[in-house]
Write a protein that holds these residues in place. Structure first.
Motif, PDB file in Angstrom:
ATOM      1  N   ASN A   1       0.804  -1.222   0.000  1.00  0.00           N
ATOM      2  CA  ASN A   1       0.000   0.000   0.000  1.00  0.00           C
ATOM      3  C   ASN A   1       0.837   1.272   0.000  1.00  0.00           C
ATOM      4  OD1 ASN A   1      -2.616  -1.058  -0.070  1.00  0.00           O
ATOM      5  ND2 ASN A   1      -2.737  -1.268   2.155  1.00  0.00           N
ATOM      6  N   GLN A   2       1.905   1.305   0.799  1.00  0.00           N
ATOM      7  CA  GLN A   2       2.674   2.540   0.945  1.00  0.00           C
ATOM      8  C   GLN A   2       3.314   2.985  -0.370  1.00  0.00           C
ATOM      9  OE1 GLN A   2       6.601   2.164   3.040  1.00  0.00           O
ATOM     10  NE2 GLN A   2       5.770   0.153   3.594  1.00  0.00           N
TER      11      GLN A   2
ATOM     12  N   GLY B   1      -2.045  -3.870  -2.041  1.00  0.00           N
ATOM     13  CA  GLY B   1      -3.153  -3.180  -2.682  1.00  0.00           C
ATOM     14  C   GLY B   1      -3.387  -3.728  -4.078  1.00  0.00           C
TER      15      GLY B   1
ATOM     16  N   ASP C   1       0.234  -3.950   3.736  1.00  0.00           N
ATOM     17  CA  ASP C   1      -0.759  -4.802   3.095  1.00  0.00           C
ATOM     18  C   ASP C   1      -0.672  -4.615   1.580  1.00  0.00           C
ATOM     19  OD1 ASP C   1      -1.642  -5.529   5.600  1.00  0.00           O
ATOM     20  OD2 ASP C   1      -3.372  -4.187   5.592  1.00  0.00           O
TER      21      ASP C   1
ATOM     22  N   ARG D   1      -5.152   1.372  -2.653  1.00  0.00           N
ATOM     23  CA  ARG D   1      -4.756   0.702  -1.417  1.00  0.00           C
ATOM     24  C   ARG D   1      -5.912  -0.115  -0.849  1.00  0.00           C
ATOM     25  NH1 ARG D   1      -1.730   6.097   1.014  1.00  0.00           N
ATOM     26  NH2 ARG D   1      -0.101   6.151  -0.604  1.00  0.00           N
ATOM     27  N   HIS D   2      -5.566  -1.303  -0.332  1.00  0.00           N
ATOM     28  CA  HIS D   2      -6.541  -2.182   0.300  1.00  0.00           C
ATOM     29  C   HIS D   2      -6.101  -2.456   1.732  1.00  0.00           C
ATOM     30  CE1 HIS D   2      -7.870  -4.029  -3.831  1.00  0.00           C
ATOM     31  NE2 HIS D   2      -8.244  -2.796  -3.683  1.00  0.00           N
ATOM     32  N   GLY D   3      -7.054  -2.651   2.626  1.00  0.00           N
ATOM     33  CA  GLY D   3      -6.704  -2.925   4.011  1.00  0.00           C
ATOM     34  C   GLY D   3      -6.252  -1.658   4.715  1.00  0.00           C
ATOM     35  N   SER D   4      -5.772  -1.830   5.933  1.00  0.00           N
ATOM     36  CA  SER D   4      -5.426  -0.666   6.748  1.00  0.00           C
ATOM     37  C   SER D   4      -3.930  -0.478   6.963  1.00  0.00           C
ATOM     38  CB  SER D   4      -6.104  -0.780   8.122  1.00  0.00           C
ATOM     39  OG  SER D   4      -5.700  -1.985   8.772  1.00  0.00           O
ATOM     40  N   GLY D   5      -3.123  -1.497   6.678  1.00  0.00           N
ATOM     41  CA  GLY D   5      -1.697  -1.420   6.966  1.00  0.00           C
ATOM     42  C   GLY D   5      -0.888  -0.947   5.774  1.00  0.00           C
ATOM     43  N   PRO D   6       0.200  -0.221   6.016  1.00  0.00           N
ATOM     44  CA  PRO D   6       1.027   0.261   4.903  1.00  0.00           C
ATOM     45  C   PRO D   6       1.703  -0.853   4.125  1.00  0.00           C
ATOM     46  CG  PRO D   6       2.125   0.643   7.005  1.00  0.00           C
ATOM     47  CD  PRO D   6       0.730   0.198   7.321  1.00  0.00           C
TER      48      PRO D   6
END
Length: 347
Positions: A299-300, A316, A314, A307-312
């Motif tokens: 994701n970051q 995407g 995770d 981006r998917h989910g909440s963590g950098p």
């Protein structure tokens, strides 16, 4: 036409994004359909970078080229590491016999503290073992820590040729000269050794493309008349260290691209310099191919919309990002996850 990233993503989803003008012919050692997929330091998303397993996995999953970053040893052998400072990519900091080698140097105008390849012979470097450079991001890769040694460029060439035979296709090597001005200043120039290895191995244009962020390094390679394509890498801020009065922004203008085309066949900009700009079309108009870097799945490293989910860390929607750049008409992608890039290309 200038489009924002969000508009481009929506255009891709609708199948209406406009590709750049046709790429110049004959500059790429890739004969398959679609953009070249370049395994960035191998398959760095899945294995510690610049290791035999990283390169092998990249090719097994479809990468067309594999990228070794080149730095020299004390005895002037070209080895592959992301940087000449190796505390993040090897276990040197845990080796008491090398504790006294820790030092601070100025590399390209920046103070760096650690252990440096140019202070080790090849035999000494071969006693070290590779580790994951980004353990907080790619904790899964730490399972491979300590299993593989530092490779020479010659070993990467040998591996690429073996993998080419095994997979029935040509796998090209994509070496980058790292900090060439710095190494020239300490009596360890990269270009003569690289040129000698290209000649010794009879690497042709389908087997080797040489890249650098420093134009004078590429011009030195061009003067060797090796017959291999050259790739000018471009940063996002500042400019090449060897040309302090030149900025990367200048180099990406039509006039700057025309200058690059006098000595190089490709440009490699950061992917953020491509979306929403005319750079693909401008590069093609100058007779250059274009391969943006670096595509990653976490994701970051993705735009917020993907981006998917909440963590950098995770994963995407990397496939949507590849689709965007493929539709823009890029000729290659440089990626930590070549398997995903190949899957997206097939679609």
């Amino acid at each position: 036409m200038q489009l924002g990233r969000r508009s481009l993503l929506l255009a891709v989803a609708a199948g209406t994004a406009t590709a750049g003008t046709a790429a110049p012919a004959g500059a790429a050692p890739h004969t398959g359909g679609g953009p070249v997929v370049i395994g960035h330091r191998g398959a760095a998303g899945w294995r510690p970078e610049h290791t035999a397993s990283s390169y092998t996995y990249a090719v097994q999953t479809g990468a067309d080229w594999i990228e070794p970053d080149l730095v020299p040893t004390k005895d002037h052998v070209l080895v592959v590491r992301h940087e000449n400072e190796i505390s993040q990519t090897t276990d040197v900091a845990r080796r008491p016999e090398f504790e006294g080698r820790r030092t601070t140097k100025t590399v390209d105008g920046r103070a760096v503290t650690g252990w440096f390849t140019e202070d080790f012979t090849l035999a000494e470097l071969k006693t070290l073992r590779a580790v994951e450079r980004l353990p907080a991001v790619r904790n899964r890769n730490t399972v491979f820590d300590g299993r593989e040694e530092v490779m020479t460029f010659q070993e990467v060439v040998d591996l690429a040729r073996r993998l080419s035979r095994e997979h029935g296709r040509t796998v090209a090597v994509f070496p980058e000269t790292k900090h060439p001005t710095y190494f020239r200043s300490i009596g360890l120039p990269l270009e003569p050794r690289l040129a000698a290895l290209i000649r010794r191995n009879r690497l042709g244009r389908r087997e080797c493309v040489v890249q650098s962020f420093e134009p004078t390094s590429l011009q030195r390679i061009a003067a060797e008349r090796l017959g291999v394509p050259l790739w000018q890498a471009l940063g996002t801020a500042g400019g090449p260290y060897d040309l302090p009065s030149t900025t990367y922004r200048d180099m990406m203008t039509p006039a700057g691209l025309a200058d690059i085309a006098r000595y190089a066949d490709w440009i490699g900009p950061d992917k953020s310099s491509v979306a929403g700009t005319s750079l693909v079309a401008d590069a093609h108009a100058a007779g250059l191919r274009i391969g943006p870097y670096t595509f990653r799945a976490e994701n970051q490293f993705l735009p917020a919309e993907l981006r998917h989910g909440s963590g950098p860390n995770d994963f995407g929607d990397a496939f949507a990002e590849y689709a965007l750049y493929y539709r823009l008409g890029v000729d290659a992608v440089v990626t930590d996850f070549p398997d995903l890039a190949v899957m997206a290309r097939r679609r």
